[in-house]
Structure formats: C-alpha cells, structure tokens
Write a protein that holds these residues in place. Structure first.
Motif, PDB file in Angstrom:
ATOM      1  N   SER A   1       6.079  -7.978   4.862  1.00 15.79           N
ATOM      2  CA  SER A   1       5.724  -9.086   5.744  1.00 15.79           C
ATOM      3  C   SER A   1       4.910  -8.610   6.941  1.00 15.79           C
ATOM      4  O   SER A   1       4.948  -7.446   7.325  1.00 15.79           O
ATOM      5  CB  SER A   1       6.986  -9.797   6.239  1.00 15.79           C
TER       6      SER A   1
ATOM      7  N   ARG B   1      14.961 -23.098   9.417  1.00 19.20           N
ATOM      8  CA  ARG B   1      13.912 -23.362   8.419  1.00 19.20           C
ATOM      9  C   ARG B   1      13.465 -24.823   8.369  1.00 19.20           C
ATOM     10  O   ARG B   1      12.479 -25.144   7.723  1.00 19.20           O
ATOM     11  CB  ARG B   1      14.380 -22.932   7.040  1.00 19.20           C
TER      12      ARG B   1
ATOM     13  N   THR C   1       4.182 -23.012  10.163  1.00 17.59           N
ATOM     14  CA  THR C   1       5.333 -22.331   9.563  1.00 17.59           C
ATOM     15  C   THR C   1       6.569 -23.197   9.690  1.00 17.59           C
ATOM     16  O   THR C   1       6.671 -24.034  10.591  1.00 17.59           O
ATOM     17  CB  THR C   1       5.634 -20.964  10.221  1.00 17.59           C
TER      18      THR C   1
ATOM     19  N   PHE D   1      11.750 -10.065   4.502  1.00 20.31           N
ATOM     20  CA  PHE D   1      10.697  -9.390   5.252  1.00 20.31           C
ATOM     21  C   PHE D   1       9.917  -8.359   4.429  1.00 20.31           C
ATOM     22  O   PHE D   1       9.082  -7.644   4.967  1.00 20.31           O
ATOM     23  CB  PHE D   1      11.286  -8.716   6.501  1.00 20.31           C
TER      24      PHE D   1
ATOM     25  N   VAL E   1       6.640 -15.148  10.614  1.00 19.94           N
ATOM     26  CA  VAL E   1       6.061 -14.433   9.474  1.00 19.94           C
ATOM     27  C   VAL E   1       4.813 -15.215   9.056  1.00 19.94           C
ATOM     28  O   VAL E   1       4.875 -16.434   8.882  1.00 19.94           O
ATOM     29  CB  VAL E   1       7.069 -14.312   8.317  1.00 19.94           C
TER      30      VAL E   1
ATOM     31  N   THR F   1       4.639 -10.121  10.780  1.00 22.04           N
ATOM     32  CA  THR F   1       5.251 -11.080  11.686  1.00 22.04           C
ATOM     33  C   THR F   1       4.488 -11.074  13.000  1.00 22.04           C
ATOM     34  O   THR F   1       4.265 -10.007  13.590  1.00 22.04           O
ATOM     35  CB  THR F   1       6.738 -10.721  11.930  1.00 22.04           C
TER      36      THR F   1
ATOM     37  N   TYR G   1      11.698 -19.415  11.823  1.00 23.63           N
ATOM     38  CA  TYR G   1      11.227 -18.312  12.656  1.00 23.63           C
ATOM     39  C   TYR G   1      12.128 -17.100  12.468  1.00 23.63           C
ATOM     40  O   TYR G   1      13.218 -17.195  11.891  1.00 23.63           O
ATOM     41  CB  TYR G   1      11.164 -18.717  14.134  1.00 23.63           C
ATOM     42  N   ALA G   2      11.656 -15.973  12.946  1.00 24.20           N
ATOM     43  CA  ALA G   2      12.436 -14.732  12.934  1.00 24.20           C
ATOM     44  C   ALA G   2      12.876 -14.458  14.369  1.00 24.20           C
ATOM     45  O   ALA G   2      12.096 -14.651  15.298  1.00 24.20           O
ATOM     46  CB  ALA G   2      11.584 -13.580  12.404  1.00 24.20           C
TER      47      ALA G   2
ATOM     48  N   GLY H   1      10.353 -17.561   8.990  1.00 27.77           N
ATOM     49  CA  GLY H   1      11.498 -16.692   9.201  1.00 27.77           C
ATOM     50  C   GLY H   1      12.748 -17.323   8.645  1.00 27.77           C
ATOM     51  O   GLY H   1      12.743 -18.486   8.227  1.00 27.77           O
TER      52      GLY H   1
END
Length: 185
Positions: free
Chosen positions: A23, A78, A125, A20, A39, A25, A128-129, A74
């Motif tokens: 970053s 992934r 993307t 991060f 992000v 987000t 995620y976060a 994030g």
C-alpha cells in the motif's frame, strides 16, 4: 518526532497486515497524539457514480469523473467518505494539508460532483488508517514503512496499480530491489 503530514508511507514488501500489503498511504495528519492517513492505491468495487447514487445524488450525463474508482482508505470507519483534492474551493468540512492538497469530509463536495463541479483532481476513499500516539513511530523503527514527501503527480495522475512502484522509485531504486526482511545496523 518528524512530522509526516503530506508524506507517503510505502509498505515494505513483507508487511504482514493484508490490508496494507503493497500500500501507499497519504498521511493527512501527524502529531504527538497519533497519525491519520488514507490508502491511495486499493480500489474497491465502487466508482464515484455508484457512491453518488447511494447517497441519492443525481448523477448527470456520464463523464470520465464518474467512472473513477473509489478506494479503501483504511480499515477504520469504512462507511465514512474522505475526498483528497487539489486546493480549490473550501467546502463545509475542509482542511488544508499542504499548499496544494486538501481533505474534505462533508457531503457538499459530493453534491458538487453531481453538478459536474468537482475539483479537477480528487481521490474518494471510504475509511481511513489511524495510529495512536507513538504507534507509527514504532512501525517506522521496525522498518514496516518507507517514507517520502507526497507527490501530487503520483496521488492524482498515476494509475493506482502503479502508485506503490512509482513511490518506491522516487527513493532511487525499483520495488523489486526491496528485500522481504528488515534489518537494523
């Protein structure tokens, strides 16, 4: 609790988590159960064309859209894709985040990209976060993040390398003015 859906989280310069660091987000969901975001300023070594090829989606003649970078959304999941885009067609798995921003997780939006029918503005993307209940609020109290309402211009039209600085400037100061430490009054 302040709902931060459709807001940017701007990492403070001394963010310890390397994922991060500097970053921005975009918060897609925030409620009493936690928060989920993407992000939007960490491109990876893939572009949209490569993702489509990996999914065996035919990539038509080259267009600028296919050169767009894919972002590390994030550290979680992934291998999962998320598309942030302007309000347009509803795809199989779409949710409105605001009046002018949606998120889609279904393959049909990627297939539409292969037919040159992508939304005009989008960010793809992978990952995620996520924050569990109360975690994001603790991080905010620890001054790990700054927050501002999301700006579609930063999201869709600002080069990714400039998003952290531009988001910070929307707060009324320049990124270089942020000190490395946080304090509490």
């Amino acid at each position: 609790m302040t709902n931060l859906q459709n807001h940017f989280l701007i990492a403070m310069p001394d963010m310890e988590d390397p994922f991060f660091h500097r970053s921005v987000t975009y918060i897609c969901e925030h409620n009493e159960e936690g928060a989920m975001g993407l992000v939007i300023n960490q491109p990876i070594e893939l572009n949209v064309a490569k993702v489509l090829e990996q999914l065996e989606i035919v990539v038509p003649e080259q267009s600028v859209m296919f050169d767009k970078p894919v972002f590390a959304g994030g550290p979680l999941a992934r291998d999962r894709g998320f598309v942030l885009h302007g309000s347009s067609n509803d795809w199989n798995s779409s949710a409105h985040i605001s009046d002018d921003i949606m998120i889609t997780t279904s393959k049909d939006i990627l297939e539409a990209m292969g037919r040159n029918q992508a939304p005009e503005n989008f960010i793809l993307t992978l990952g995620y976060a996520g924050w569990e209940a109360g975690q994001l609020e603790r991080e905010l109290a620890d001054n790990s993040w700054l927050t501002i309402p999301a700006d579609p211009d930063i999201l869709f039209h600002t080069p990714s390398s400039e998003r952290w600085q531009r988001a910070t400037e929307k707060l009324g100061f320049h990124a270089w003015q942020l000190g490395p430490g946080a304090g509490h009054a």
